[in-house]
Design a protein around this motif. Sequence first.
Motif, PDB file in Angstrom:
ATOM      1  N   PHE A  32     -59.116 -47.850 -19.510  1.00 34.41           N
ATOM      2  CA  PHE A  32     -58.836 -46.639 -20.275  1.00 34.41           C
ATOM      3  C   PHE A  32     -58.174 -46.985 -21.613  1.00 34.41           C
ATOM      4  O   PHE A  32     -58.496 -46.416 -22.656  1.00 34.41           O
ATOM      5  CB  PHE A  32     -57.921 -45.748 -19.434  1.00 34.41           C
ATOM      6  N   MET A  33     -57.267 -47.970 -21.564  1.00 31.65           N
ATOM      7  CA  MET A  33     -56.558 -48.388 -22.777  1.00 31.65           C
ATOM      8  C   MET A  33     -57.534 -48.925 -23.812  1.00 31.65           C
ATOM      9  O   MET A  33     -57.481 -48.557 -24.981  1.00 31.65           O
ATOM     10  CB  MET A  33     -55.532 -49.465 -22.396  1.00 31.65           C
ATOM     11  N   VAL A  34     -58.456 -49.774 -23.354  1.00 34.96           N
ATOM     12  CA  VAL A  34     -59.439 -50.342 -24.282  1.00 34.96           C
ATOM     13  C   VAL A  34     -60.294 -49.220 -24.872  1.00 34.96           C
ATOM     14  O   VAL A  34     -60.526 -49.162 -26.082  1.00 34.96           O
ATOM     15  CB  VAL A  34     -60.319 -51.387 -23.564  1.00 34.96           C
ATOM     16  N   GLN A  35     -60.696 -48.310 -24.019  1.00 31.05           N
ATOM     17  CA  GLN A  35     -61.542 -47.214 -24.494  1.00 31.05           C
ATOM     18  C   GLN A  35     -60.788 -46.342 -25.509  1.00 31.05           C
ATOM     19  O   GLN A  35     -61.318 -46.002 -26.566  1.00 31.05           O
ATOM     20  CB  GLN A  35     -61.990 -46.384 -23.291  1.00 31.05           C
ATOM     21  N   ARG A  41     -56.977 -40.929 -31.163  1.00 29.83           N
ATOM     22  CA  ARG A  41     -56.225 -39.979 -30.352  1.00 29.83           C
ATOM     23  C   ARG A  41     -54.823 -39.746 -30.912  1.00 29.83           C
ATOM     24  O   ARG A  41     -54.109 -40.679 -31.246  1.00 29.83           O
ATOM     25  CB  ARG A  41     -56.119 -40.495 -28.920  1.00 29.83           C
ATOM     26  N   LYS A  42     -54.455 -38.477 -31.008  1.00 28.19           N
ATOM     27  CA  LYS A  42     -53.104 -38.134 -31.442  1.00 28.19           C
ATOM     28  C   LYS A  42     -52.287 -37.712 -30.231  1.00 28.19           C
ATOM     29  O   LYS A  42     -52.845 -37.508 -29.156  1.00 28.19           O
ATOM     30  CB  LYS A  42     -53.152 -36.997 -32.461  1.00 28.19           C
ATOM     31  N   LEU A  43     -51.000 -37.548 -30.440  1.00 29.47           N
ATOM     32  CA  LEU A  43     -50.140 -37.211 -29.304  1.00 29.47           C
ATOM     33  C   LEU A  43     -50.533 -35.865 -28.694  1.00 29.47           C
ATOM     34  O   LEU A  43     -50.416 -35.664 -27.493  1.00 29.47           O
ATOM     35  CB  LEU A  43     -48.675 -37.208 -29.750  1.00 29.47           C
ATOM     36  N   ASN A  44     -51.022 -34.944 -29.525  1.00 28.72           N
ATOM     37  CA  ASN A  44     -51.378 -33.632 -28.986  1.00 28.72           C
ATOM     38  C   ASN A  44     -52.725 -33.632 -28.267  1.00 28.72           C
ATOM     39  O   ASN A  44     -53.216 -32.598 -27.847  1.00 28.72           O
ATOM     40  CB  ASN A  44     -51.327 -32.560 -30.075  1.00 28.72           C
ATOM     41  N   GLY A  45     -53.358 -34.820 -28.126  1.00 33.39           N
ATOM     42  CA  GLY A  45     -54.549 -34.920 -27.294  1.00 33.39           C
ATOM     43  C   GLY A  45     -55.866 -34.861 -28.055  1.00 33.39           C
ATOM     44  O   GLY A  45     -56.916 -35.157 -27.496  1.00 33.39           O
ATOM     45  N   SER A  47     -58.826 -36.123 -30.116  1.00 37.28           N
ATOM     46  CA  SER A  47     -59.276 -37.481 -30.372  1.00 37.28           C
ATOM     47  C   SER A  47     -60.750 -37.541 -30.741  1.00 37.28           C
ATOM     48  O   SER A  47     -61.539 -36.659 -30.399  1.00 37.28           O
ATOM     49  CB  SER A  47     -59.012 -38.384 -29.173  1.00 37.28           C
ATOM     50  N   LYS A  48     -61.115 -38.591 -31.450  1.00 35.57           N
ATOM     51  CA  LYS A  48     -62.484 -38.785 -31.911  1.00 35.57           C
ATOM     52  C   LYS A  48     -62.756 -40.284 -31.902  1.00 35.57           C
ATOM     53  O   LYS A  48     -61.870 -41.087 -32.190  1.00 35.57           O
ATOM     54  CB  LYS A  48     -62.595 -38.241 -33.342  1.00 35.57           C
ATOM     55  N   PHE A  49     -64.015 -40.671 -31.567  1.00 36.10           N
ATOM     56  CA  PHE A  49     -64.368 -42.088 -31.559  1.00 36.10           C
ATOM     57  C   PHE A  49     -64.387 -42.623 -32.989  1.00 36.10           C
ATOM     58  O   PHE A  49     -65.016 -42.044 -33.866  1.00 36.10           O
ATOM     59  CB  PHE A  49     -65.748 -42.251 -30.917  1.00 36.10           C
ATOM     60  N   ILE A  50     -63.679 -43.728 -33.237  1.00 33.83           N
ATOM     61  CA  ILE A  50     -63.667 -44.257 -34.598  1.00 33.83           C
ATOM     62  C   ILE A  50     -63.993 -45.752 -34.617  1.00 33.83           C
ATOM     63  O   ILE A  50     -63.711 -46.447 -35.588  1.00 33.83           O
ATOM     64  CB  ILE A  50     -62.302 -44.040 -35.301  1.00 33.83           C
ATOM     65  N   GLY A 266     -53.892 -43.406 -30.246  1.00 30.07           N
ATOM     66  CA  GLY A 266     -55.030 -44.333 -30.232  1.00 30.07           C
ATOM     67  C   GLY A 266     -54.632 -45.682 -30.799  1.00 30.07           C
ATOM     68  O   GLY A 266     -54.946 -46.744 -30.237  1.00 30.07           O
ATOM     69  N   TYR A 267     -53.909 -45.645 -31.887  1.00 24.22           N
ATOM     70  CA  TYR A 267     -53.440 -46.872 -32.522  1.00 24.22           C
ATOM     71  C   TYR A 267     -52.464 -47.607 -31.593  1.00 24.22           C
ATOM     72  O   TYR A 267     -52.513 -48.835 -31.469  1.00 24.22           O
ATOM     73  CB  TYR A 267     -52.773 -46.513 -33.846  1.00 24.22           C
TER      74      TYR A 267
END
Lengths: 298, 282, 425
Positions: A32-35, A41-45, A47-50, A266-267
């Motif tokens: 999950f971490m790698v993905q 992803r931001k703290l508020n949930g 997220s977008k694939f980058i 995400g970062y």
Amino acid sequence: MRRQRSDSRSAYVFILPWLIGFLCFTLFPIVFMVQQSLTNRKLNGVSKFIGLANYKNMFKSAVFWNSFRVTILFTVVMVVVTTVWAVILALLLNRKQKFNSIFQFCYFLPSVVPTVALAYAFRTIFGKNAGLFNNILSTFMGHTVEINWLYQKNTVYFVVFFITLFTYGTGQMMLIFRSGLADVPQELYEASSLDGATFLQKFFHITLPMISPLILFNAVSGCVSALNGSFALLYPLTSENGDPNGMTQVLSLLIYKEAFSNMKVGYACALSVVLFLVAAAFGGLIFGISKKTVYYED
Amino acid sequence: MKSTRTKARLCSFGLYLLKILVALIMFTPIIWILTGGFKTLTEFTTTANLFPAQPTLENYQYIFQHSHIWRYMGNTFLLMFGATIGTLLSSALVAYPLARMDFKGKKLIFSIIIATMLIPNIALIIPQYIMFGKIGWLDSLLPMIIPAWFAYPYNVFLFRQFFRSIPKELDEAAIIDGCTRPQVFFKVILPISKPTTVTIGILSCVFWWNELTQPVFYINSDQWRTMTIALMTSFMYTSGNAFVINWASIMAASTFMLIPPMLLYAFGSKYLVGGIKTSGLK
Amino acid sequence: MKRVISFLLAAAMMTGAFAGCGQSQSSSSSQAAGSTAASAAASENVSGQSVTITTWNEPSKDDALNMYKQAEKATGVKVNVTVIPESDYSSKLGQMVSTKDTSTDIMVVWENDLKNFAEAKGIVSLDSYLQKSTINTKDFIPAVSQLSSGMGATYGLPWCAATEILYYNKDMFKAAGISLPTNNWKYDDFKAAAKKLTKNGVYGCALPNTQTWWAGVGGAGDKIYAPSNGQMVIGSGATSFIKDCKVMVDAKEMPAPSSDTTDLFAAGKAAMAWQGSWNIGTYADKLKFDWDIASLPTNKVKYNTLHTGFYTINANSKKQTAAWKVIEYLMSEEGQTINSKASGNPSALKTIANKGAWKVEAAKKVTNWDAITDSLNSGIFGYTCLPSGVTNNAVSKFNSSLLGEITPADAVKQASDYAAETIGY
């Protein structure tokens, strides 16, 4: 034959708790971490694939490279310092003398003090104006000493590594060395005494080889607790910024800061992947070295 | 002959001195914490005396009247016992077949356990955080207690070491008597593993009592604060001014936090050294 | 040129703000559903319920000055207060929003979080409540309405409008024979006084704290926050202010940053301090010397950062009606007056602020109350609109520079680089 199989089956039943835990709390988070490290992803949930953007930005960031270097330095020095200190404490206690239980109490107790409390205590012990350490120095030197221990680049590492001597990991290592030293056959020492060996000779030729598997074990667990425990020590001691000037900002602090102060989850996952790899590299390294040096009695 | 005896005496005297010196160094922060709790904030921040000039109880009054200290204590105890009981049971269960049974995949499983010992928890805490968030466990003690019931590799390892030191004939005799494997484990092995269980239990209790990292990530509200978090929040600042750290009350609360680990040590010290089996550690 | 552009931008934002306000008033028909819900809710009996409010400030120990206790009396709703210290406040609230936390009903949300939380649907629009209420949103000071613009609805109401001011030790000024600071004091006056006041282990001025650093930087001409792209803009102003401070630190006119920092001003070990107006309420009658206040003697521009927090209702709260009742009381003249009296922070509602309840009664030594009004006029929302990780990092760099570990220019560059890589993620 049938016994064997049912034995096997019951063995798997015994293993089951670990298997579930491993799948849910270790393997899945790793995947999950790698993905997640490939998303913004931001703290508020949200997220977008980058793609690899997090990694690209990370490798461009001066803050990351600083933190990476600090993490390596911390882990290496902390493992060495705490292991050596634990051996010293264990050796001191190994010699049967009166009041040993009192000494063991004194040596072990700091490691059961909560790390936060230790961090705050040392923040004030090494304080500039009303710090105990400066006060002691002033008494010995005969003039007022006002060293800004935790805020100067040439003293901060000394202080931080000094504090690690008091942490939980050190106490745990001391216990393991204690029981290991107790297992070293006394005849070996007696024999070498007859040969006129000095204390140091005995230490290097008998004690060290006999406890070398323990040193390996402690180095490995010390490594993990250095990577892990540095957060609990440094977060209250030098804040998420790793003052002064990021000199103590280990990766775990940076992960916390990016995830919760800057909301960049995400970062933070990408940073976690790096930390994971660092831990793996250390593990591999220690096992690699130990293959050549560790002595096993057969 | 006489000279060797004097030499030995001198030697042991020197060793005593060294031991006392080390004890002083190791004990200084504790004394600093103990006495700091009885200083006024002004004295704490302006002088560096080890002992308070005018001892005061105001810090203790402050932390007891001002905060929900009993709630924090309760949470910490809940976390400590919840996680420790879980890890003792599950780790011992898992360690048993690894030490005393032969089955397919044993080597592989043991290697994985050793490998996972190397993963620092902090590296996985962000994905775990998201995961626990999705199942609604955040801001509770569950993210810390539940995983403990699924065996920690480090503790599995320590249990395994101990189980290996027990003679195999014991199991075999019990099995011949008609015991099943679980019966052997619960009725034969566990009862004689008391020193190890106590040792690992104490280490685990101390660990969870002092744990800061995971609560910092998982706990938000006052309701589930543990003592370590409360030290960084509830007791940290003087009321009204968020920039003046209330060192004296932190020290008072820390003193309070010292008591349970000290009692644990006093209770278990006779097991602590013998409890960890290191022979054949490889 | 830059100035003109930024002025235009600000002006555009202002009109946007008022348009936004107007819109929310005029579009009431489209929100009929919401308002019926609100009116239905208004008739709901809320007394006896209990709500939890999350804030970073310890409530006053004096019940008469504790607005939450008074709110309990007035509304019949029990109010529990959860305090999270400032250092973790923003991140903990962010976590609560992201996890749909239900343990809190009212959150006091900081400037830079308000928009994020609204976007994440963590807080509810207050428009339908406001229509039924006597709170006059047009009465807010311009900076506040500017900030809440661009979100399409009102998500939060400012609990106060705090400013930053200069505190000085009158006894020390008199002993040194220096004329007392006024609101027209110049930066050079300040530096000269700091030099003269430094003696016998007393510093001329305390170190700027994480908040007032930005007043110095903004006062030296930096814009700090660019509303157009949300970036941090610091440069020559920050460099010059760090240099000035470094000179003072090296001359021992200012203490060096250290791990055991304490309130040197309150301890009588610093003759001056740049701090938030809320310290008036903290100091009140507790200091052992004669003291007073003045507006900050910043360098090129009169500058100080306004501070507030917005009362918001947690979208996941099950007691939103009761929460609104409490907020309504806290925003009322009575609630705002109690708050001002306890903290020294003026209300963000102009008509209430003009009545001057912020002149803390217990702080009898303060005479120059005009300093607050003066600061309110020159105050803007600046660094508080940036993520806390970015501004904390910058202050850490500034402090490192004071200790000579990096040059002021490098500190500014490193802080800016980090801001650039962080903001807009």
